[in-house]
Design an enzyme around this catalytic site. Structure first.
Site, short mmCIF file in Angstrom:
data_model
loop_
_atom_site.label_atom_id
_atom_site.label_comp_id
_atom_site.label_asym_id
_atom_site.label_seq_id
_atom_site.Cartn_x
_atom_site.Cartn_y
_atom_site.Cartn_z
N ARG A 1 0.85 -1.18 0.00
CA ARG A 1 0.00 0.00 0.00
C ARG A 1 0.89 1.24 0.00
O ARG A 1 1.69 1.42 0.91
CB ARG A 1 -0.90 -0.01 1.25
CG ARG A 1 -1.71 1.25 1.44
CD ARG A 1 -2.65 1.15 2.65
NE ARG A 1 -3.42 2.37 2.80
CZ ARG A 1 -3.21 3.29 3.75
NH1 ARG A 1 -2.27 3.11 4.66
NH2 ARG A 1 -3.94 4.38 3.79
N HIS B 1 -2.60 11.03 0.75
CA HIS B 1 -2.13 10.79 2.12
C HIS B 1 -1.49 12.10 2.61
O HIS B 1 -0.29 12.17 2.86
CB HIS B 1 -1.15 9.61 2.12
CG HIS B 1 -0.88 9.02 3.49
ND1 HIS B 1 -1.02 7.68 3.75
CD2 HIS B 1 -0.47 9.58 4.63
CE1 HIS B 1 -0.70 7.44 5.02
NE2 HIS B 1 -0.36 8.59 5.58
N GLU C 1 -7.15 8.55 6.14
CA GLU C 1 -7.42 9.22 7.42
C GLU C 1 -7.86 10.68 7.27
O GLU C 1 -7.14 11.59 7.71
CB GLU C 1 -6.18 9.14 8.32
CG GLU C 1 -5.71 7.72 8.61
CD GLU C 1 -4.51 7.66 9.54
OE1 GLU C 1 -4.02 8.71 9.98
OE2 GLU C 1 -4.05 6.54 9.84
N ASN D 1 -7.41 2.01 9.85
CA ASN D 1 -6.11 2.19 10.50
C ASN D 1 -6.35 2.24 12.00
O ASN D 1 -7.14 3.06 12.47
CB ASN D 1 -5.44 3.51 10.06
CG ASN D 1 -5.03 3.47 8.59
OD1 ASN D 1 -5.18 2.45 7.92
ND2 ASN D 1 -4.53 4.59 8.10
N TYR E 1 -4.43 2.01 15.95
CA TYR E 1 -3.22 1.97 16.78
C TYR E 1 -3.52 1.88 18.27
O TYR E 1 -2.84 1.19 19.00
CB TYR E 1 -2.36 3.22 16.52
CG TYR E 1 -1.78 3.26 15.13
CD1 TYR E 1 -0.53 2.68 14.87
CD2 TYR E 1 -2.47 3.83 14.07
CE1 TYR E 1 0.01 2.69 13.59
CE2 TYR E 1 -1.93 3.83 12.78
CZ TYR E 1 -0.70 3.26 12.55
OH TYR E 1 -0.17 3.25 11.28
N GLU F 1 -3.58 -0.09 8.12
CA GLU F 1 -2.41 0.28 8.93
C GLU F 1 -2.59 -0.26 10.34
O GLU F 1 -3.67 -0.14 10.92
CB GLU F 1 -2.24 1.80 9.06
CG GLU F 1 -1.65 2.48 7.88
CD GLU F 1 -1.48 3.98 8.10
OE1 GLU F 1 -1.26 4.40 9.25
OE2 GLU F 1 -1.60 4.71 7.11
#
Ligand code: IFM
Length: 468
Positions: A91, A135, A180, A308, A310, A373
């Protein structure tokens, strides 16, 4: 698709034998400004991150993406590295200002040539490209006209998307529009920690809408041009009330979920902002930027939602608390400081929050997903004794989150793939080169790449299509 657990002849489930569904996509991710460098080469125009990173005080120690990982010149070696790791997919994102240096108007074919070469190199190694069109590196000229607060940027984005598709559409199956948009809007125009560095809730909320509109216009255009698999990547806030038994905390979580998640998910998948979210937008704007028909455009069908993830977010009601600048409407809400194990960037580690997030999006929106991600920052470099990078904490983080994915698969979530962030250490935005998320270590002086222990571990996961 369902996850399988290997069963020994005794009939006992084998703890060390979890497998992912057949066809599960294994990849790693990067982004243009974070790795490419070569900011003045082959006709590339300036982006907001060039401007921002050169503005004193914005990025750790004045680091910039001028050279980054020099991937622009080293892409063939980097693709060889991906192949050695056994990646099935890669990606990456395209720098808009390489393709249209001013964001609109003339096309810079030398910029397209770079991605053409990259895609051919990937094809030569049997690695599937997964493209992200945006991005965060908006052409500066567009920012000079208001950036994402200007509706014309959404229209320009759709034009740019078609230019890239016309050149690469024959070789790329999976097209994603934005990475995002939460960050583009709320960090770019809300708390100003990211480019263009503005602090204004009205602009942030206006940017949210224009980003979504740009996604919808581009999706429509790419679909009619023949794109097969289309998507967008969000970083939904894995928000939970600090005290689930406290109605005020539950309401705090509803608000953060509204401004952080439903503001994107509802127009994308239900074709309309929810009333409570529209009310918050209306507190800061007169809503005139939302035109009749926009939500229907944003609702253009997509095939996969990139997630994504985290870290989790815990919130509670706290009368008198000023709003967080990255969450307009969050007056009276406290965001708990990360607790427990945290990564080098200070983010709390909680794999179960990923399971909850995926299950919730599946239950409420029923969309196929891909983890686009997931990963962790840890500082380890080559050990003076062995020359190896021993990053056991990263392995443990990845292992835990892959198990969280398996839990969601068991729940029935249609999860199609996983991309580790990141293939290699790179420019971590406002943190510069100070935080390392890579599976591969980069020595920024020599540009030498060195696969960390986690890269070797990930390679095994891919080979096995599962975990021990
Ligand atoms: O490096 C970023 C990436 O560009 C977007 N998602 C989060 C990563 C880690 O902060």
């Amino acid at each position: 698709m369902t996850a399988t657990v290997e069963v020994q002849s005794s009939g006992e489930p084998q703890a060390s034998g979890v497998r992912f569904p057949e066809g599960f996509v294994w990849g790693a991710a990067t982004a243009s400004y974070q790795i490419e460098g070569a900011v003045n080469e082959d006709g590339r125009g300036p982006s907001i991150w060039d401007t921002f990173s050169r503005t004193p005080g914005r990025v750790h120690r004045g680091h910039t993406g001028d050279v980054a990982c020099d991937h622009y010149h080293r892409y063939a070696d980097d693709v060889a590295l991906m192949s050695d790791l056994g990646l099935g997919a890669y990606r990456f994102s395209v720098a808009w200002s390489r393709i249209q240096p001013d964001g609109t108007g003339p096309v810079n074919t030398r910029g397209l040539d770079f991605y053409d070469r990259l895609v051919d190199e990937l094809a030569g190694k049997g690695i599937d490209p997964v493209i992200t069109l945006y991005h965060w590196d908006l052409p500066q000229t567009l920012q000079d006209r208001g950036g994402w607060t200007n509706r014309e940027t959404a229209e320009a984005f759709a034009d740019y998307a078609q230019i890239v598709y016309a050149r690469l559409g024959d070789r790329i199956k999976t097209w994603t529009t934005l990475n995002e948009p939460w960050c583009s809007a709320y960090l770019g125009y809300g708390n100003g920690v990211h480019a263009p560095g503005i602090q204004d809730p009205a602009q942030a909320l206006t940017a949210v809408h224009h980003l979504l509109l740009g996604h919808g216009l581009a999706t429509r255009a790419l679909r009619s041009a023949g794109a097969r698999t289309l998507g967008i990547t969000l970083n939904p806030v894995a928000v939970a009330p600090l005290d689930p038994a406290n109605p005020a905390d539950l309401d705090a979580a509803r608000i953060v979920d509204g401004v952080g998640n439903r503001i994107f998910l509802d127009p994308l998948f239900k074709g309309a902002y929810a009333d409570d979210v529209r009310e918050i937008i209306g507190r800061f704007t007169d809503l005139s930027h939302i035109h009749d028909g926009d939500e229907a455009i944003i609702n253009a069908p997509i095939d996969v939602l990139g997630i994504n993830y985290y870290t989790p977010t815990y919130v509670s009601a706290k009368p008198g608390q000023p709003a967080a600048l990255d969450t307009p409407g969050s007056e009276g809400i406290a965001f708990r400081k990360p607790v427990g194990p945290i990564t080098d960037i200070g983010w709390q580690i909680e794999p179960a929050a990923l399971t909850r997030l995926l299950n919730r999006i599946h239950d409420d929106y029923g969309v196929p997903m891909m983890i686009t991600e997931n990963g962790a920052a840890y500082p380890e470099g080559p050990s003076p004794e062995t020359g190896e990078v021993e990053d056991a904490d990263r392995i443990s983080y990845l292992d835990g989150h892959l198990r969280a994915c398996l839990d969601s698969l068991s729940h029935g979530v249609d999860l199609r793939g996983y991309f580790a962030w990141s293939l290699m250490d790179n420019f971590e935005w406002a943190e510069g080169y100070n935080k390392r998320f890579g599976l591969v270590h980069v020595d920024y002086t020599t540009q030498q790449r060195l696969p960390k222990r986690s890269a070797k571990w990930y390679s095994e996961v891919i080979r096995r299509n599962g975990l021990e």
